[in-house]
Design an enzyme around this catalytic site. Structure first.
Site, PDB file in Angstrom:
ATOM      1  N   CYS A   1       0.861  -1.186   0.000  1.00 38.50           N
ATOM      2  CA  CYS A   1       0.000   0.000   0.000  1.00 38.50           C
ATOM      3  C   CYS A   1       0.897   1.235   0.000  1.00 38.50           C
ATOM      4  O   CYS A   1       2.074   1.148  -0.376  1.00 38.50           O
ATOM      5  CB  CYS A   1      -0.982  -0.011   1.166  1.00 38.50           C
TER       6      CYS A   1
ATOM      7  N   ASN B   1       2.234   1.605   4.354  1.00 40.03           N
ATOM      8  CA  ASN B   1       2.570   0.346   5.041  1.00 40.03           C
ATOM      9  C   ASN B   1       2.288   0.427   6.550  1.00 40.03           C
ATOM     10  O   ASN B   1       2.984  -0.199   7.357  1.00 40.03           O
ATOM     11  CB  ASN B   1       4.022  -0.070   4.768  1.00 40.03           C
TER      12      ASN B   1
ATOM     13  N   CYS C   1      -1.411   0.900   7.421  1.00 38.89           N
ATOM     14  CA  CYS C   1      -2.843   0.604   7.561  1.00 38.89           C
ATOM     15  C   CYS C   1      -3.257  -0.627   6.751  1.00 38.89           C
ATOM     16  O   CYS C   1      -3.480  -1.705   7.308  1.00 38.89           O
ATOM     17  CB  CYS C   1      -3.698   1.801   7.120  1.00 38.89           C
ATOM     18  N   ARG C   2      -3.362  -0.469   5.432  1.00 39.36           N
ATOM     19  CA  ARG C   2      -3.950  -1.533   4.616  1.00 39.36           C
ATOM     20  C   ARG C   2      -3.053  -2.751   4.433  1.00 39.36           C
ATOM     21  O   ARG C   2      -3.500  -3.890   4.676  1.00 39.36           O
ATOM     22  CB  ARG C   2      -4.358  -0.967   3.251  1.00 39.36           C
ATOM     23  N   SER C   3      -1.810  -2.557   3.986  1.00 42.63           N
ATOM     24  CA  SER C   3      -0.979  -3.744   3.726  1.00 42.63           C
ATOM     25  C   SER C   3      -0.593  -4.503   4.997  1.00 42.63           C
ATOM     26  O   SER C   3      -0.528  -5.741   4.965  1.00 42.63           O
ATOM     27  CB  SER C   3       0.242  -3.418   2.856  1.00 42.63           C
TER      28      SER C   3
ATOM     29  N   ASP D   1      -8.050   3.959   0.992  1.00 39.73           N
ATOM     30  CA  ASP D   1      -7.112   4.464   2.000  1.00 39.73           C
ATOM     31  C   ASP D   1      -7.912   5.010   3.190  1.00 39.73           C
ATOM     32  O   ASP D   1      -8.677   5.965   3.038  1.00 39.73           O
ATOM     33  CB  ASP D   1      -6.280   5.577   1.352  1.00 39.73           C
TER      34      ASP D   1
HETATM   35  P1  4NP Z   1      -1.840   2.918   4.108  1.00 41.00           P
HETATM   36  O1  4NP Z   1      -2.470   4.286   4.651  1.00 41.00           O
HETATM   37  O2  4NP Z   1      -1.318   3.221   2.713  1.00 41.00           O
HETATM   38  O3  4NP Z   1      -2.999   1.992   4.076  1.00 41.00           O
HETATM   39  O4  4NP Z   1      -0.768   2.521   5.076  1.00 41.00           O
HETATM   40  C1  4NP Z   1      -1.762   5.491   4.690  1.00 41.00           C
HETATM   41  C2  4NP Z   1      -0.941   5.755   5.770  1.00 41.00           C
HETATM   42  C3  4NP Z   1      -0.274   6.966   5.829  1.00 41.00           C
HETATM   43  C4  4NP Z   1      -0.427   7.893   4.812  1.00 41.00           C
HETATM   44  C5  4NP Z   1      -1.244   7.613   3.737  1.00 41.00           C
HETATM   45  C6  4NP Z   1      -1.915   6.408   3.679  1.00 41.00           C
HETATM   46  N1  4NP Z   1       0.233   9.137   4.894  1.00 41.00           N
HETATM   47  O5  4NP Z   1       0.006   9.985   4.018  1.00 41.00           O
HETATM   48  O6  4NP Z   1       1.033   9.355   5.820  1.00 41.00           O
END
Ligand code: 4NP
Length: 162
Positions: free
Chosen positions: A11, A14, A16-18, A129
């Site tokens: 993702c 790294n 939240c989703r992955s 996201d």
């Molecule tokens: P992820 O979510 O891609 O599912 O881990 C996010 C975590 C942090 C950010 C964006 C998406 N960020 O912009 O910091």
């Protein structure tokens, strides 16, 4: 014994989703007794949270469903990952485009969307996201991840006779 099939969930951050996909799929694989056959990691295309534990909201929702992801730490996708993994599975189309743009020539990995393996999530093709949204977004991520994890495990068991 044959080499394990290697899967990298990808993702943006790294956190939240992955990691949620990593933790849920790891649990399904463990319950199936296939830890030696399927190697699982996760990584992000963005570098804001390197070395950090999963977002506390993701960790809490996963834990409420019996999945502990507190040991995971964020890392970046590298060009070596395209050789070290058989599957790089992106959470959304933007992640997939980033992977395609950084893929080295002649790599052997399969790049795709994780939700291509989902069976119960209808027309939803991307894991949204959840980072800037509310708690419901994190529950939705887990719903999608659980569905796709079950489908991925079934697909890999059939394909590799596991
Ligand atoms: P992820 O979510 O891609 O599912 O881990 C996010 C975590 C942090 C950010 C964006 C998406 N960020 O912009 O910091």
């Amino acid at each position: 014994m044959t080499e394990p099939v290697r899967i990298l969930f990808v993702c943006l951050g790294n956190i939240c989703r992955s990691p949620s996909a990593h933790g849920v799929f790891r649990q399904r694989v463990s319950q199936a007794g296939l830890e030696a056959k399927l190697l699982i990691e996760s990584a992000g295309t963005g570098d804001w949270h390197l070395g950090k534990a999963p977002d506390r909201r993701s960790a809490a929702v996963a834990m409420s469903r019996g999945v502990d992801i507190s040991d995971l730490r964020a890392r970046l996708v590298t060009s070596q990952d395209f050789h070290a993994f058989d599957y790089l599975l992106a959470m959304d189309n933007s992640n997939l485009a980033d992977l395609q743009a950084m893929a080295p020539a002649n790599h052997g990995a399969t790049l795709g969307l994780f939700l291509d393996y989902a069976t119960a999530s209808g027309a939803i093709r991307e894991v949204p996201d959840p980072y800037y949204g509310g708690d419901q977004g994190f529950e939705h991520v887990l719903d999608l991840v659980e569905d796709a994890s079950d489908g991925l495990l079934l697909t890999l068991r059939q394909k590799y006779s596991l």
